[in-house]
Enzyme design. Structure first.
Site, PDB file in Angstrom:
ATOM      1  N   THR A  11      24.323   1.149 -37.509  1.00  0.00           N
ATOM      2  CA  THR A  11      23.996   0.600 -38.824  1.00  0.00           C
ATOM      3  C   THR A  11      22.945   1.445 -39.529  1.00  0.00           C
ATOM      4  O   THR A  11      22.090   2.073 -38.872  1.00  0.00           O
ATOM      5  CB  THR A  11      23.456  -0.838 -38.668  1.00  0.00           C
ATOM      6  OG1 THR A  11      22.895  -1.283 -39.904  1.00  0.00           O
ATOM      7  CG2 THR A  11      22.368  -0.920 -37.608  1.00  0.00           C
ATOM      8  N   TYR A  35      17.032  -6.409 -35.456  1.00  0.00           N
ATOM      9  CA  TYR A  35      18.414  -5.954 -35.513  1.00  0.00           C
ATOM     10  C   TYR A  35      18.480  -4.428 -35.469  1.00  0.00           C
ATOM     11  O   TYR A  35      19.166  -3.837 -34.620  1.00  0.00           O
ATOM     12  CB  TYR A  35      19.083  -6.478 -36.779  1.00  0.00           C
ATOM     13  CG  TYR A  35      20.462  -5.916 -37.045  1.00  0.00           C
ATOM     14  CD1 TYR A  35      21.498  -6.129 -36.149  1.00  0.00           C
ATOM     15  CD2 TYR A  35      20.724  -5.171 -38.197  1.00  0.00           C
ATOM     16  CE1 TYR A  35      22.769  -5.613 -36.387  1.00  0.00           C
ATOM     17  CE2 TYR A  35      21.989  -4.658 -38.442  1.00  0.00           C
ATOM     18  CZ  TYR A  35      23.008  -4.879 -37.534  1.00  0.00           C
ATOM     19  OH  TYR A  35      24.254  -4.366 -37.769  1.00  0.00           O
TER      20      TYR A  35
END
Length: 314
Positions: free
Chosen positions: A124, A146
């Site tokens: 990501t 995250y």
């Protein structure tokens, strides 16, 4: 080719499975159907996949995976993860589902599927930190649980590649949207609230956030193009997104135009860990994969609205 996709019943995973099946590959998926969001949505996706011949294993990646590898795979796309930056999600959940799960999958591959052509890790842009406008050579500076745990998972994968135990690459995705997007994500929630005349919670300053909003169809086209190019991408980190940047406000205005409604905003305090700006630098993807994202934000959002009405409006 025989291909395994983890997180197969999720947003991007389900689209990737369909794409690979359309290319006449033998596609298998793993998903644990957890309760991070309404499981009924994953069941809808799984039903669509089964209709095109994708076999789904209902397993957690932290489980014993021996049964999955009874017949070895040519490629594995690892999309399963604990997503988002919700304050309701504990660090333990991120560590368990992003780090431990990845390690267990990798150990299973080394034990049961050592002749794998390529392991494709899906990472990501959140690994870059609050401003993701750089190429793959820049040192990551994540600011959320995250982003931090996804970076750790990426390094577990690439560490095996560096020691010649596994052929692998890692793909960093940028602000993916489209049909099947998770219900707490920007556009699905926006479309739902607008349609139902509900106030939309908007975090302070977020209308000015700049994003490489990338249509899921462009993402899966890029991911599918990796097949047959393992010698080119092995060991590489590659950004995948669009180099067109829009503000959150521009996206909101497009959805308002499509639905011919005006949004009522419920103003919320700024959210910790939110990225301020993303702008995908995709030179490497263009060079190595001939990657060419082509969907405009308006066209992609029209498809997402159409999906929402098809699935949820009677």
């Amino acid at each position: 080719m025989r291909i395994l996709v983890t997180g197969a019943a999720g947003f991007i995973g389900s689209h990737l499975c369909e794409k690979l099946a359309s290319l006449h590959h033998e596609v298998f998926g793993i998903d644990n159907f957890n309760k991070y969001y309404d499981v009924k949505l994953k069941e809808l996706n799984a039903s669509d996949l089964e209709n095109v011949g994708v076999k789904i294993y209902r397993l957690d990646l932290n489980d014993d995976l021996k049964s999955v590898f009874e017949t070895p795979f040519d490629y594995i796309y690892h999309l399963a993860a604990q997503p988002g930056i919700s304050s309701d999600t504990s660090l333990n959940d991120y560590v368990t589902n992003n780090i431990f799960a990845t390690q267990n999958l990798l150990e299973s591959v080394l034990t049961y599927n050592s002749d794998l052509k390529l392991f494709v890790n899906i990472s990501t842009s959140s690994v870059y930190g609050s401003v993701a406008t750089v190429d793959e050579e820049v040192t990551p500076k994540p600011i959320s649980f995250y982003g931090t745990t996804k970076l750790a998972a990426e390094q577990l994968v690439l560490g095996l590649e560096r020691t010649n135990k596994l052929k692998a690459c890692s793909i960093r995705l940028y602000s993916v949207y489209g049909p099947r997007e998770r219900p707490e994500k920007l556009y699905t929630k926006l479309i739902d609230n607008l349609h139902n005349n509900q106030p939309f919670p908007l975090f302070e300053g977020s209308v000015k956030h700049e994003r490489s909003f990338t249509f899921v169809g462009d993402i899966v086209d890029g991911l599918a193009s990796i097949i047959g190019n393992e010698s080119v991408v092995n060991g590489e980190i590659i950004n995948l997104g669009t180099d067109v940047v829009n503000t959150t406000q521009e996206g909101i205005s497009i959805v308002e135009e499509i639905l011919n409604k005006k949004l009522v905003i419920d103003h919320q305090p700024a959210r910790k860990g939110d990225q301020q700006k993303t702008s995908a630098v995709i030179n490497k993807a263009v060079k190595l994969l001939n990657y060419k994202p082509k969907s405009t934000l308006k066209d992609g959002l029209q498809k997402q609205v159409d999906w929402y009405f098809e699935k949820f409006v009677k």
